[in-house]
Design a protein around this motif. Structure first.
Motif, PDB file in Angstrom:
ATOM      1  N   ILE A 154       0.816  -1.212   0.000  1.00  0.00           N
ATOM      2  CA  ILE A 154       0.000   0.000   0.000  1.00  0.00           C
ATOM      3  C   ILE A 154       0.852   1.266   0.000  1.00  0.00           C
ATOM      4  O   ILE A 154       0.578   2.192  -0.778  1.00  0.00           O
ATOM      5  CB  ILE A 154      -0.999  -0.015   1.177  1.00  0.00           C
ATOM      6  CG1 ILE A 154      -1.971  -1.189   1.004  1.00  0.00           C
ATOM      7  CG2 ILE A 154      -1.767   1.299   1.262  1.00  0.00           C
ATOM      8  CD1 ILE A 154      -2.914  -1.410   2.161  1.00  0.00           C
ATOM      9  N   PRO A 155       1.927   1.332   0.819  1.00  0.00           N
ATOM     10  CA  PRO A 155       2.784   2.531   0.733  1.00  0.00           C
ATOM     11  C   PRO A 155       3.417   2.726  -0.650  1.00  0.00           C
ATOM     12  O   PRO A 155       3.664   3.851  -1.071  1.00  0.00           O
ATOM     13  CB  PRO A 155       3.855   2.272   1.799  1.00  0.00           C
ATOM     14  CG  PRO A 155       3.193   1.371   2.788  1.00  0.00           C
ATOM     15  CD  PRO A 155       2.320   0.472   1.954  1.00  0.00           C
ATOM     16  N   THR A 156       3.683   1.612  -1.352  1.00  0.00           N
ATOM     17  CA  THR A 156       4.343   1.694  -2.663  1.00  0.00           C
ATOM     18  C   THR A 156       3.359   1.917  -3.800  1.00  0.00           C
ATOM     19  O   THR A 156       3.581   2.755  -4.672  1.00  0.00           O
ATOM     20  CB  THR A 156       5.156   0.409  -2.934  1.00  0.00           C
ATOM     21  OG1 THR A 156       6.093   0.208  -1.872  1.00  0.00           O
ATOM     22  CG2 THR A 156       5.899   0.507  -4.255  1.00  0.00           C
ATOM     23  N   TRP A 157       2.260   1.159  -3.807  1.00  0.00           N
ATOM     24  CA  TRP A 157       1.334   1.167  -4.928  1.00  0.00           C
ATOM     25  C   TRP A 157       0.008   1.873  -4.642  1.00  0.00           C
ATOM     26  O   TRP A 157      -0.835   1.971  -5.529  1.00  0.00           O
ATOM     27  CB  TRP A 157       1.045  -0.276  -5.363  1.00  0.00           C
ATOM     28  CG  TRP A 157       2.264  -0.989  -5.839  1.00  0.00           C
ATOM     29  CD1 TRP A 157       3.035  -1.859  -5.122  1.00  0.00           C
ATOM     30  CD2 TRP A 157       2.879  -0.898  -7.120  1.00  0.00           C
ATOM     31  NE1 TRP A 157       4.081  -2.316  -5.875  1.00  0.00           N
ATOM     32  CE2 TRP A 157       4.017  -1.739  -7.114  1.00  0.00           C
ATOM     33  CE3 TRP A 157       2.585  -0.176  -8.276  1.00  0.00           C
ATOM     34  CZ2 TRP A 157       4.842  -1.878  -8.216  1.00  0.00           C
ATOM     35  CZ3 TRP A 157       3.418  -0.327  -9.377  1.00  0.00           C
ATOM     36  CH2 TRP A 157       4.537  -1.167  -9.340  1.00  0.00           C
ATOM     37  N   GLY A 158      -0.189   2.328  -3.418  1.00  0.00           N
ATOM     38  CA  GLY A 158      -1.442   2.990  -3.085  1.00  0.00           C
ATOM     39  C   GLY A 158      -2.596   2.005  -3.044  1.00  0.00           C
ATOM     40  O   GLY A 158      -2.444   0.855  -2.617  1.00  0.00           O
TER      41      GLY A 158
END
Length: 199
Positions: A154-158
């Motif tokens: 989630i932090p990387t790809w939203g």
């Protein structure tokens, strides 16, 4: 795991929260039949296991997975052709950020609905056959995947990372349970032969 995921989603903003809430409601509504079918099959499997007729378990499993596949394809069709309508009906908005993200979530998750079906059917079947450790391991895999999502996906790809989290865990768990079920079939076959000889 769900609490951790929700915390990560909350950090993506109110539009994503709205999109996810609507998408989850649709997903869970269409998930009920596959869960119910898996539970019904578990009852059938346990009855035949107790009766020593383990040959029926494999036959029923193939038929149940056929039904699950049909429902998975139907659910995907609902998502592709009616997803936007359902999202707008639930949210009361035509905000493209909401509708597009919710639609993305539904399309990805429904595309992997059949691995989820395999996961639910095999997990409940193995539980009904007394294999209690294997389903627990699959639950640990799911939890671990949610932690990985919170820390990296989630932090990387939203929100795309969020949408991919459950399908990845479904595939991993279904593969693991498939291997364990194949190993269990040898024991079931031995039990069935003993029962037929006694009869």
């Amino acid at each position: 795991g769900s609490i951790l995921l929700q915390r990560s989603i909350n950090q993506l903003g109110t539009q994503i929260i709205t999109a996810h809430t609507a998408a989850r409601r649709i997903l869970e509504m269409l998930m009920m039949p596959i869960s119910t079918i898996a539970t019904a099959n578990a009852t059938f499997a346990s009855q035949n296991y107790g009766a020593g007729r383990t040959d029926r378990i494999g036959t029923a499993l193939h038929k149940v997975l056929g039904i699950e596949l049909a429902w998975s394809l139907f659910s995907l069709a609902v998502s592709v052709f009616g997803g936007t309508f359902l999202i707008r009906m639930l949210t009361g908005t035509v905000d493209p950020v909401v509708t597009q993200n919710a639609q993305m979530f539904l399309n990805i998750d429904f595309a992997f609905f059949f691995p989820l079906s395999i996961l639910l059917v095999l997990r409940t079947t193995l539980q009904s056959l007394g294999r209690k450790v294997v389903p627990v391991v699959s639950s640990v895999i799911e939890l671990s995947m949610k932690v990985v999502a919170c820390l990296w996906l989630i932090p990387t790809w939203g929100y795309l990372g969020m949408a991919m989290t459950e399908p990845i865990s479904w595939v991993l768990c279904a593969a693991m349970l498939g291997v364990m079920y194949v190993r269990s079939k040898h024991d079931l076959s031995t039990l069935n032969q003993q029962t037929l000889q006694e009869a």
